[in-house]
Write a protein that holds these residues in place. Structure first.
Motif, mmCIF file in Angstrom:
data_model
loop_
_atom_site.group_PDB
_atom_site.id
_atom_site.type_symbol
_atom_site.label_atom_id
_atom_site.label_comp_id
_atom_site.label_asym_id
_atom_site.label_seq_id
_atom_site.Cartn_x
_atom_site.Cartn_y
_atom_site.Cartn_z
ATOM 1 N N GLY A 105 88.563 -10.934 57.944
ATOM 2 C CA GLY A 105 87.429 -11.075 58.854
ATOM 3 C C GLY A 105 87.281 -12.457 59.459
ATOM 4 N N GLN A 106 88.222 -13.360 59.156
ATOM 5 C CA GLN A 106 88.139 -14.732 59.654
ATOM 6 C C GLN A 106 89.035 -14.927 60.883
ATOM 7 O OE1 GLN A 106 85.904 -16.934 58.094
ATOM 8 N NE2 GLN A 106 85.395 -14.986 57.124
ATOM 9 N N VAL A 107 88.653 -15.872 61.736
ATOM 10 C CA VAL A 107 89.471 -16.201 62.904
ATOM 11 C C VAL A 107 90.668 -17.033 62.443
ATOM 12 C CG1 VAL A 107 89.531 -17.419 65.124
ATOM 13 C CG2 VAL A 107 87.462 -16.177 64.432
ATOM 14 N N PRO A 108 91.896 -16.610 62.770
ATOM 15 C CA PRO A 108 93.080 -17.370 62.338
ATOM 16 C C PRO A 108 93.152 -18.741 63.005
ATOM 17 C CG PRO A 108 93.716 -15.607 63.832
ATOM 18 C CD PRO A 108 92.265 -15.403 63.537
ATOM 19 N N LYS A 109 93.955 -19.619 62.402
ATOM 20 C CA LYS A 109 93.965 -21.021 62.841
ATOM 21 C C LYS A 109 95.318 -21.473 63.391
ATOM 22 C CE LYS A 109 90.321 -22.486 59.637
ATOM 23 N NZ LYS A 109 89.972 -23.430 58.567
ATOM 24 N N SER A 110 96.002 -20.612 64.114
ATOM 25 C CA SER A 110 97.230 -21.031 64.786
ATOM 26 C C SER A 110 97.365 -20.286 66.102
ATOM 27 C CB SER A 110 98.454 -20.752 63.909
ATOM 28 O OG SER A 110 98.767 -19.365 63.909
ATOM 29 N N ILE A 111 98.061 -20.909 67.042
ATOM 30 C CA ILE A 111 98.285 -20.267 68.339
ATOM 31 C C ILE A 111 99.068 -18.974 68.154
ATOM 32 C CG2 ILE A 111 99.671 -20.452 70.454
ATOM 33 C CD1 ILE A 111 98.671 -23.260 70.812
ATOM 34 N N GLU A 112 100.061 -19.018 67.271
ATOM 35 C CA GLU A 112 100.901 -17.842 67.051
ATOM 36 C C GLU A 112 100.068 -16.641 66.608
ATOM 37 O OE1 GLU A 112 104.865 -16.477 64.531
ATOM 38 O OE2 GLU A 112 103.866 -18.357 64.046
ATOM 39 N N GLU A 113 99.151 -16.867 65.688
ATOM 40 C CA GLU A 113 98.313 -15.762 65.187
ATOM 41 C C GLU A 113 97.266 -15.345 66.215
ATOM 42 O OE1 GLU A 113 98.038 -16.421 60.410
ATOM 43 O OE2 GLU A 113 97.250 -18.028 61.665
ATOM 44 N N LEU A 114 96.634 -16.317 66.845
ATOM 45 C CA LEU A 114 95.574 -15.999 67.808
ATOM 46 C C LEU A 114 96.100 -15.211 69.004
ATOM 47 C CD1 LEU A 114 93.464 -19.282 67.798
ATOM 48 C CD2 LEU A 114 92.595 -16.993 67.304
ATOM 49 N N THR A 115 97.298 -15.556 69.464
ATOM 50 C CA THR A 115 97.833 -14.864 70.648
ATOM 51 C C THR A 115 98.296 -13.445 70.348
ATOM 52 O OG1 THR A 115 99.948 -16.002 70.292
ATOM 53 C CG2 THR A 115 98.471 -16.942 71.935
ATOM 54 N N LYS A 116 98.246 -13.054 69.094
ATOM 55 C CA LYS A 116 98.525 -11.657 68.746
ATOM 56 C C LYS A 116 97.269 -10.792 68.885
ATOM 57 C CE LYS A 116 102.423 -12.663 65.715
ATOM 58 N NZ LYS A 116 102.919 -12.773 64.329
ATOM 59 N N LEU A 117 96.127 -11.437 69.071
ATOM 60 C CA LEU A 117 94.885 -10.695 69.296
ATOM 61 C C LEU A 117 94.823 -10.265 70.755
ATOM 62 C CD1 LEU A 117 92.325 -12.971 67.391
ATOM 63 C CD2 LEU A 117 93.472 -10.927 66.541
ATOM 64 N N PRO A 118 94.365 -9.053 71.049
ATOM 65 C CA PRO A 118 94.289 -8.579 72.438
ATOM 66 C C PRO A 118 93.347 -9.445 73.260
ATOM 67 C CG PRO A 118 93.098 -7.102 70.952
ATOM 68 C CD PRO A 118 93.846 -8.046 70.090
#
Length: 212
Positions: A105-118
């Protein structure tokens, strides 16, 4: 202009802009999760409009679970005054599902992970990382950052990823997020697309585009 000269120029630009603008986004948020939602809503919409919508939205929805408890239709209704609200409702619900399944339920802390979110590209990911966590992993290049960078002679590139690469080479890493925030505000209020406000610009004497 040589790279070393550009590095000195960037330091001076940041110093001057810091006197005028706060080092922050104009989107209202209290938590990383709220910033993620605001950024998802902000595509093709003004920050002022997003803030108007999130003022009520963030009272109703506190967690990723909250966005999944309601029907798609209810969420769409709650954000219906925003452009492309149906698509954005889908992005929000999909992102919340991923946050719960993969990140507790937490917001990830890397560009790689965040850009996998729609709905989250590199620009949005960099914005979230810096403004929510103080992490400098990239420079968010929106239309304002791109325009200001080119006018100041810091890049000749047109594509955001190439502009970002140029800026990262001449800006200290600790200033990446700050540079983006300051350029966005300066581009929004002074270095505007048409008829830039030269008389109000603290960078006028540094700007090679001032005579154009």
């Amino acid at each position: 202009m040589q790279e070393e000269d550009k590095k000195k120029l960037v330091e001076e630009i940041i110093r001057r802009l810091e006197r005028i603008y706060p080092n922050k986004l104009e989107l209202n948020f209290q938590t990383p999760f709220e910033l993620l939602i605001a950024v998802l809503l902000a595509a093709q919409a003004t920050d002022a409009k997003v803030n108007q919508v999130t003022a009520k939205l963030f009272e109703k929805y506190k967690t990723p679970e909250d966005y999944l408890k309601v029907s798609s239709e209810e969420l769409e209704k709650d954000i219906s005054s925003i452009n492309y609200y149906r698509n954005k409702a889908k992005y929000i619900r999909s992102a919340c599902k991923i946050l719960l399944e993969k990140y507790q339920g937490q917001v990830p802390k890397s560009i790689e992970e965040l850009t996998k979110l729609p709905g989250i590209g590199r620009k949005s990911a960099s914005m979230i990382l810096y403004n929510a966590f103080g992490i400098n992993e990239g420079i968010a290049v929106d239309t304002h950052t791109a325009r200001v960078s080119r006018r100041l002679g810091l890049t000749n590139e047109e594509k955001p990823e190439k502009i970002e690469a140029d800026l990262m080479k001449i800006t200290q890493r600790q200033d990446w997020g700050k540079l983006s925030n300051l350029f966005i505000l300066h581009g929004r209020y002074v270095c505007v697309a048409k008829n830039p406000k030269h008389k109000e610009c603290v960078l006028y004497d540094l700007c090679p585009s001032r005579e154009l």
